[in-house]
Motif scaffolding. Structure first.
Motif, PDB file in Angstrom:
ATOM      1  N   LYS A  30      -3.987   7.851   9.861  1.00 24.24           N
ATOM      2  CA  LYS A  30      -4.985   8.879  10.112  1.00 24.24           C
ATOM      3  C   LYS A  30      -6.192   8.873   9.176  1.00 24.24           C
ATOM      4  O   LYS A  30      -7.297   9.223   9.607  1.00 24.24           O
ATOM      5  N   LEU A  31      -6.018   8.537   7.913  1.00 22.89           N
ATOM      6  CA  LEU A  31      -7.151   8.637   7.005  1.00 22.89           C
ATOM      7  C   LEU A  31      -8.172   7.529   7.265  1.00 22.89           C
ATOM      8  O   LEU A  31      -7.810   6.461   7.772  1.00 22.89           O
ATOM      9  N   PRO A  32      -9.432   7.757   6.943  1.00 19.30           N
ATOM     10  CA  PRO A  32     -10.458   6.726   7.161  1.00 19.30           C
ATOM     11  C   PRO A  32     -10.059   5.407   6.506  1.00 19.30           C
ATOM     12  O   PRO A  32      -9.481   5.387   5.415  1.00 19.30           O
ATOM     13  N   SER A  33     -10.383   4.308   7.190  1.00 13.82           N
ATOM     14  CA  SER A  33      -9.936   2.991   6.720  1.00 13.82           C
ATOM     15  C   SER A  33     -10.621   2.561   5.424  1.00 13.82           C
ATOM     16  O   SER A  33     -10.149   1.642   4.750  1.00 13.82           O
ATOM     17  N   ASP A  34     -11.725   3.234   5.060  1.00 16.75           N
ATOM     18  CA  ASP A  34     -12.394   2.855   3.808  1.00 16.75           C
ATOM     19  C   ASP A  34     -11.854   3.625   2.601  1.00 16.75           C
ATOM     20  O   ASP A  34     -12.350   3.459   1.485  1.00 16.75           O
ATOM     21  N   ILE A  35     -10.832   4.464   2.817  1.00 18.15           N
ATOM     22  CA  ILE A  35     -10.178   5.133   1.688  1.00 18.15           C
ATOM     23  C   ILE A  35      -9.442   4.092   0.855  1.00 18.15           C
ATOM     24  O   ILE A  35      -8.652   3.305   1.376  1.00 18.15           O
ATOM     25  N   LYS A  36      -9.701   4.076  -0.424  1.00 14.37           N
ATOM     26  CA  LYS A  36      -9.004   3.146  -1.332  1.00 14.37           C
ATOM     27  C   LYS A  36      -7.739   3.831  -1.826  1.00 14.37           C
ATOM     28  O   LYS A  36      -7.815   4.861  -2.498  1.00 14.37           O
ATOM     29  N   TRP A  37      -6.591   3.223  -1.475  1.00 13.67           N
ATOM     30  CA  TRP A  37      -5.366   3.912  -1.850  1.00 13.67           C
ATOM     31  C   TRP A  37      -4.296   2.952  -2.328  1.00 13.67           C
ATOM     32  O   TRP A  37      -4.392   1.736  -2.131  1.00 13.67           O
ATOM     33  N   ALA A  38      -3.300   3.542  -2.980  1.00 16.95           N
ATOM     34  CA  ALA A  38      -2.186   2.769  -3.516  1.00 16.95           C
ATOM     35  C   ALA A  38      -0.902   3.560  -3.309  1.00 16.95           C
ATOM     36  O   ALA A  38      -0.914   4.785  -3.190  1.00 16.95           O
ATOM     37  N   ILE A  39       0.204   2.812  -3.246  1.00 17.64           N
ATOM     38  CA  ILE A  39       1.521   3.446  -3.257  1.00 17.64           C
ATOM     39  C   ILE A  39       2.162   3.128  -4.610  1.00 17.64           C
ATOM     40  O   ILE A  39       2.011   2.024  -5.135  1.00 17.64           O
ATOM     41  N   ALA A  40       2.849   4.111  -5.165  1.00 19.47           N
ATOM     42  CA  ALA A  40       3.340   3.968  -6.536  1.00 19.47           C
ATOM     43  C   ALA A  40       4.807   4.368  -6.631  1.00 19.47           C
ATOM     44  O   ALA A  40       5.301   5.208  -5.874  1.00 19.47           O
ATOM     45  N   GLY A  41       5.488   3.758  -7.593  1.00 15.45           N
ATOM     46  CA  GLY A  41       6.890   4.053  -7.843  1.00 15.45           C
ATOM     47  C   GLY A  41       7.432   3.107  -8.898  1.00 15.45           C
ATOM     48  O   GLY A  41       6.685   2.360  -9.533  1.00 15.45           O
ATOM     49  N   ARG A  42       8.747   3.121  -9.063  1.00 17.00           N
ATOM     50  CA  ARG A  42       9.363   2.320 -10.122  1.00 17.00           C
ATOM     51  C   ARG A  42       9.703   0.897  -9.695  1.00 17.00           C
ATOM     52  O   ARG A  42       9.770  -0.008 -10.516  1.00 17.00           O
ATOM     53  N   ASN A  43       9.912   0.677  -8.383  1.00 16.32           N
ATOM     54  CA  ASN A  43      10.447  -0.588  -7.901  1.00 16.32           C
ATOM     55  C   ASN A  43       9.389  -1.339  -7.091  1.00 16.32           C
ATOM     56  O   ASN A  43       9.085  -0.978  -5.951  1.00 16.32           O
ATOM     57  N   ALA A  44       8.819  -2.380  -7.678  1.00 11.69           N
ATOM     58  CA  ALA A  44       7.745  -3.128  -7.028  1.00 11.69           C
ATOM     59  C   ALA A  44       8.205  -3.774  -5.723  1.00 11.69           C
ATOM     60  O   ALA A  44       7.452  -3.837  -4.742  1.00 11.69           O
ATOM     61  N   LYS A  45       9.445  -4.256  -5.697  1.00  7.00           N
ATOM     62  CA  LYS A  45       9.961  -4.918  -4.494  1.00  7.00           C
ATOM     63  C   LYS A  45      10.052  -3.939  -3.324  1.00  7.00           C
ATOM     64  O   LYS A  45       9.655  -4.257  -2.195  1.00  7.00           O
ATOM     65  N   LYS A  46      10.562  -2.737  -3.582  1.00  6.75           N
ATOM     66  CA  LYS A  46      10.652  -1.727  -2.533  1.00  6.75           C
ATOM     67  C   LYS A  46       9.267  -1.271  -2.078  1.00  6.75           C
ATOM     68  O   LYS A  46       9.036  -1.035  -0.890  1.00  6.75           O
ATOM     69  N   LEU A  47       8.352  -1.155  -3.037  1.00  2.00           N
ATOM     70  CA  LEU A  47       6.986  -0.773  -2.681  1.00  2.00           C
ATOM     71  C   LEU A  47       6.330  -1.824  -1.793  1.00  2.00           C
ATOM     72  O   LEU A  47       5.628  -1.500  -0.825  1.00  2.00           O
ATOM     73  N   GLN A  48       6.564  -3.094  -2.109  1.00  3.79           N
ATOM     74  CA  GLN A  48       6.001  -4.163  -1.293  1.00  3.79           C
ATOM     75  C   GLN A  48       6.558  -4.122   0.120  1.00  3.79           C
ATOM     76  O   GLN A  48       5.845  -4.372   1.098  1.00  3.79           O
ATOM     77  N   SER A  49       7.834  -3.799   0.233  1.00  2.00           N
ATOM     78  CA  SER A  49       8.453  -3.675   1.550  1.00  2.00           C
ATOM     79  C   SER A  49       7.786  -2.567   2.365  1.00  2.00           C
ATOM     80  O   SER A  49       7.521  -2.735   3.564  1.00  2.00           O
ATOM     81  N   VAL A  50       7.487  -1.434   1.719  1.00  2.00           N
ATOM     82  CA  VAL A  50       6.787  -0.345   2.409  1.00  2.00           C
ATOM     83  C   VAL A  50       5.387  -0.793   2.818  1.00  2.00           C
ATOM     84  O   VAL A  50       4.937  -0.543   3.943  1.00  2.00           O
TER      85      VAL A  50
END
Length: 425
Positions: A30-50
């Motif tokens: 839903k958010l505009p495609s030019d929004i710069k965003w990141a997903i954050a957490g403790r496990n890089a492998k799980k984040l990459q999967s998301v």
């Protein structure tokens, strides 16, 4: 908020959890495609999967960046300084929420979460509201199913009554009219932990309906409109024909009442014309189809609360619930089971002096956790794309606020995201 450029517009903390994944999907969709965003957490492998899953769902959108972070001050301060807004779905907030909220308040970073933990909200207000005000951080807890529907319905009804009849609102009676939805392990675990983490005296103080309002409770509260029989009155079960008849305990009534009354207090403290009304009172119920069903529901809810509140019975009852009833933390309804989920609310607003009544409804064709993802993403878009200007949140510029302070822009964004909000029906 600091005017210096930041690497991201939005960071979603907790994207690998159940609610976090749903929120990431709404942001991605839903958010505009030019929004710069990141997903954050403790496990890089799980984040990459998301991130990979999000790319598959929307190949035309740039994938979010990945930020690995522990919930400790130095790392959270660094993360907060990188972004304009943090959404955190990492709960229970009584255990994991304070460092994130503190980092945002101290670094002038906007903040959204989906807690329903009023005792925690109460404590955060005392600790960080002034800091957030000073640094221009708009902090909005309870921006999910707890407690956006109740808060937004109260806002639109009071606005309608003021605009249409030039009268303040005396009361808002709100009910969960119909629903099909599941429950997650995180929500259930949080409910159990509330009683063991806070003393009964703190719970009593913080769960007072006006505990987080910046102004005192009205001196002359308005009773719930009701046509109950003697038996229904004895059982404390209102009968409100305009809300579908018999009403029983509202599952989120205590939580929603605190949040709605904070919105009332914030608007009241700003100006008389923006106030809902000097005597405004919010009450919440769940519609019931039968008197026995309503009585059993009310008794079961009260008994469960009593068993959890008293340590000896809690030590027996809570493990049984965890073992045989509630899902494990991180688990929740499957995509397949959520097909056909919906939630439908109704509300009755009464103008001061009972001269006029206004009906409203809020419906959405998805379940509770999908709504939380929706409401967080919609609030993020309002904060990031200038929609906050002209709202109470925009006027205040910072502090621990509420969803309703995002005003009309938020109402319209929720509608654009698929939430049906009608007033004067």
């Amino acid at each position: 908020m600091a005017s210096t450029p930041r690497q991201y517009d939005l960071v979603l903390l907790g994207a690998t959890g159940y609610t976090g994944k749903l929120t990431a999907e709404w942001v991605n969709r839903k958010l505009p495609s030019d929004i710069k965003w990141a997903i954050a957490g403790r496990n890089a492998k799980k984040l990459q999967s998301v991130a990979d899953e999000l790319h598959q769902q929307n190949p035309n959108r740039p994938s979010p960046a990945i930020e690995t972070v522990e919930l400790e001050k130095a790392q959270l301060d660094t993360l907060a300084r990188k972004t304009r807004l943090i959404i955190t779905t990492v709960g229970p907030y009584m255990f994991y929420g304070e460092p994130v909220l503190a980092a945002c308040a101290e670094n002038g970073t906007h903040y959204l979460d989906c807690t329903g933990e009023i005792p925690w909200y109460y404590d955060m207000l005392a600790k960080y509201h002034a800091t957030a005000e000073k640094n221009g951080a708009i902090i909005i807890p309870q921006c999910g199913l707890d407690s956006v529907p109740a808060d937004i319905v109260s806002y639109v009804v009071s606005r309608h009554i003021r605009k249409t009849f030039n009268l303040p609102t005396a009361s808002l009676t709100y009910t969960l009219y119909a629903y099909k939805t599941g429950v997650s392990g995180g929500t259930s675990t949080t409910a159990l932990n509330i009683f063991s983490n806070y003393s009964l005296s703190h719970l009593s103080k913080s769960m007072n309906p006006y505990s987080i309002s910046p102004v005192p409770a009205p001196s002359t509260p308005t009773p719930t409109p009701s046509q109950s029989s003697l038996l229904q009155r004895l059982l404390l079960l209102p009968y409100v024909p305009k809300l579908g008849g018999l009403q029983t305990t509202g599952l989120m009534a205590a939580v929603d009442a605190c949040l709605v009354h904070r919105s009332w207090g914030l608007y009241t403290s700003q100006s008389a014309t923006s106030s809902y009304g000097p005597n405004f009172q919010f009450k919440e119920y769940t519609r019931s189809k039968s008197l026995p069903g309503a009585a059993i529901f009310k008794l079961t809810f009260a008994l469960a609360g009593l068993l959890l509140a008293i340590p000896p019975t809690r030590w027996i009852f809570a493990p049984l619930l965890k073992a045989f009833v509630i899902p494990a933390p991180g688990e929740g309804p499957s995509k397949e089971s959520m097909k056909g989920d919906f939630m439908s609310y109704r509300a009755l607003g009464v103008a001061e002096g009972k001269k006029e009544e206004v009906l409203a409804k809020l419906d959405f064709a998805f379940g509770a956790y999908e709504f939380t993802g929706c409401s967080l993403a919609a609030a993020a878009e309002v904060l990031l794309t200038g929609g906050v200007e002209g709202s109470l949140a925009g006027e205040l510029r910072g502090g621990i606020l509420t969803p309703a302070t995002l005003g009309e822009a938020y109402v319209e964004k929720l509608r654009a995201y698929g939430v049906n909000i009608e007033v004067g029906v």
